[in-house]
Motif scaffolding. Sequence first.
Motif, PDB file in Angstrom:
ATOM      1  N   PRO B 130       0.804  -1.225   0.000  1.00 34.37           N
ATOM      2  CA  PRO B 130       0.000   0.000   0.000  1.00 34.37           C
ATOM      3  C   PRO B 130       0.841   1.280   0.000  1.00 34.37           C
ATOM      4  CG  PRO B 130      -0.949  -1.583   1.498  1.00 34.37           C
ATOM      5  CD  PRO B 130       0.361  -2.159   1.047  1.00 34.37           C
ATOM      6  N   HIS B 143      -6.702   0.465   0.545  1.00 35.28           N
ATOM      7  CA  HIS B 143      -5.596  -0.018   1.368  1.00 35.28           C
ATOM      8  C   HIS B 143      -4.870   1.099   2.092  1.00 35.28           C
ATOM      9  CE1 HIS B 143      -6.255  -2.850  -1.975  1.00 35.28           C
ATOM     10  NE2 HIS B 143      -6.172  -3.735  -1.009  1.00 35.28           N
ATOM     11  N   TYR B 159     -10.394  -7.938   0.439  1.00 36.53           N
ATOM     12  CA  TYR B 159     -10.819  -6.538   0.434  1.00 36.53           C
ATOM     13  C   TYR B 159     -11.666  -6.258   1.679  1.00 36.53           C
ATOM     14  CZ  TYR B 159      -9.773  -7.135  -4.594  1.00 36.53           C
ATOM     15  OH  TYR B 159      -9.202  -7.440  -5.800  1.00 36.53           O
ATOM     16  N   VAL B 162      -9.455  -6.051   4.732  1.00 36.75           N
ATOM     17  CA  VAL B 162      -8.689  -4.798   4.710  1.00 36.75           C
ATOM     18  C   VAL B 162      -9.570  -3.643   5.182  1.00 36.75           C
ATOM     19  CG1 VAL B 162      -7.669  -3.098   3.133  1.00 36.75           C
ATOM     20  CG2 VAL B 162      -7.041  -5.511   2.939  1.00 36.75           C
ATOM     21  N   GLU B 172      -1.602  -2.246   6.106  1.00 32.47           N
ATOM     22  CA  GLU B 172      -0.958  -3.446   5.590  1.00 32.47           C
ATOM     23  C   GLU B 172       0.468  -3.170   5.092  1.00 32.47           C
ATOM     24  OE1 GLU B 172      -4.853  -3.069   5.882  1.00 32.47           O
ATOM     25  OE2 GLU B 172      -4.082  -2.341   3.969  1.00 32.47           O
TER      26      GLU B 172
END
Lengths: 401, 288
Positions: B130, B143, B159, B162, B172
Amino acid sequence: MNIHEYQAKRIFKSFGITVPNGLIAYTPSEALEAAKAVSGAGPWVVKAQIQAGSRDVGKFSDKRAGRKGGIRISKTLDKVYENADEMLENQLITNQTGAKGRLVSRVYVEEFIKTEHKFYLGLVVDRVAASTILLVAPVTEKDDAIVKLATEYPDKILKIDLGLQKEINKEQLLLVKDFMHSLVTIRELKAFLNKMLKVFYTYDATMLEINPIGINKAGKIWALDAKIVFDNNALYRHPEIKKLSDTSEIEERELIAAQYGFQYKEMDNGIGIIVNGDGLALSTMQQAAQMGIGTACFLNLKGGVDRDKITASIKLIMTNPRVDGIFINILGGFLRCNLIADGIIAVANDLGLNIPLVVRFEGTNKDEATDILKKSGLFLSIVSDTHEGLVLLKDAIAEDL
Amino acid sequence: MAVLVDKKTKILVQGITGTQASFHIPRAMAYGTNIVAGVVPHKVDKTYLGVPVFETVEEAKNKTGAEASLIFVPAKYAKSAILEAIHAQLRVVVVITSGIPVSDMMEIKHELQNSSTILIGPNTPGVITPMEAYMGIFPDNIHKSGRIGIVSRSSTLTYEVVLEINKVGFGESTIVGLGDDVILGTSFVEAIKQFNSDSKTDTIILIGGIGGNYEIEAAEYYRLLKNKKPIIALIPDDTPLLSDNDGLASEIICRGIITAADKKRILSDAGMIVVDNINDLKSELLNL
């Protein structure tokens, strides 16, 4: 893709694998004629043709078939007729068909071959090892015994990793021969296994099972059964196999979705869920279940990029009468949210929107998609996460009723 | 450093002129990804999306110093494209293509055994670090940079994870999507190995898939790993989809283990923290 046993046996035969004489029949009278043609004297075996395993220990939904399964040894021609009559146009339920079972539209009538020893033979792809594995197991009279054996006594199954080998080698051959302790000669065994491998690789199979093979007093091997699963992704290389597909056992909505490359599945009663991935489907259904919301069906659009196919598939859920509310939960990566928004509007314009609809967009083209829906003036709710979506939908359904 | 890809990684794109690459590559470039070349056999354009286009991977690598390839080639031609990238000895190859025949992947896996290339996919969202770079088709707006490494067999569930962990303040280091096909180029083990020695990763999240025994392989590896970072494994209940799985019977016969319940037990025995839903995952993460 699956095919029927009789189709798999035709393929076997064309590769020189010995199979019993048999003919396909769609009516009891045809079954009778078939029996006369395949063998002068009985017994015969009448086998229900559905694309699912454990037929032998299955049960028919219509009671006229009695309590016997879908594979029946018949000693007289009268019995052949009677058994075919009981099975045809009846639903056969096995542990692989789901509660509704599968409609038996045809039976296969074979000569009965007397054999001394029986074994399960399988070729499967091991995903983690990326290898073809040869499986050999002893067989009892029930044809679902192999799965039971695998879970309870895995050591009783011989597993040989063949890697990418197109033919079996001497060392492996001796292992199989030792495991079988039977009358079969090395030469016969080698020829048989290599023919199996040839079918497997020629047609991009991901699984080939013979449950069982029979070995007679003379040491000859018969394929008494045949199951081949083909790799859908490789069917473009084998148009002759693709033609064998029989979709009569598949639900219509499932079939339509599959034609578009999507996955559709009917479950219980409750909401319809549209997602774009297996993981999201499971997680959404799980969260719904925890909140006491059932799932009637779900549609997985995977990485769909074709607007028309997406629209046609959304329609499948919107027109399912068992659906009392819809949750469209999209986390776009490859798939673009705006295509889904276009699809929703197209379907709503076409059919009207008469059940609660909640939409959650995240990821690729989220803002564009949200704008499209807001401007459409459709009566729907846009939410920002799965939990919020399910809460809102639950309330909306309660008010709707 | 992050794992597999960062903003300095020089990346070539095989099949750059296709519709999907044409849509996703400019987004990746805008994100900061260092795309240096395209490869198209029988090329027409000399440049595309502002980068030079070559006919072979070898040439693109020699002229631009590319060390990684992102593959958008249709399934029918994917095998030769992937083999070309492996033979050119690229460090990382990410395959977005879905629907590659199983037998093609078996041959590719065989080639990989004698190579140092790390193949991610096929049918994967790719790899993203990210705020630096991504090789793949990730949504570019969800992200955040942070210290959680994620390795997953499910793109959509990734997704979702996250979004949820970022809400409670996490971010992340890198996310590795292993892909959702029958045979995967790289399994959990390679990603766990990379994350475990990555100075920017504190905790690893492992997200399982349906069928297959890749999770079991990960458990065996993790059990024996020294100085291991904590792994939280998310294994959703798979019963609604298991019956659909054509290969189910063969997997049971082959390995004897298959269901989410089996996986949960084995991963937990190996020392991972196992959860079956995202809420529990969040609480476990906050408890660490």
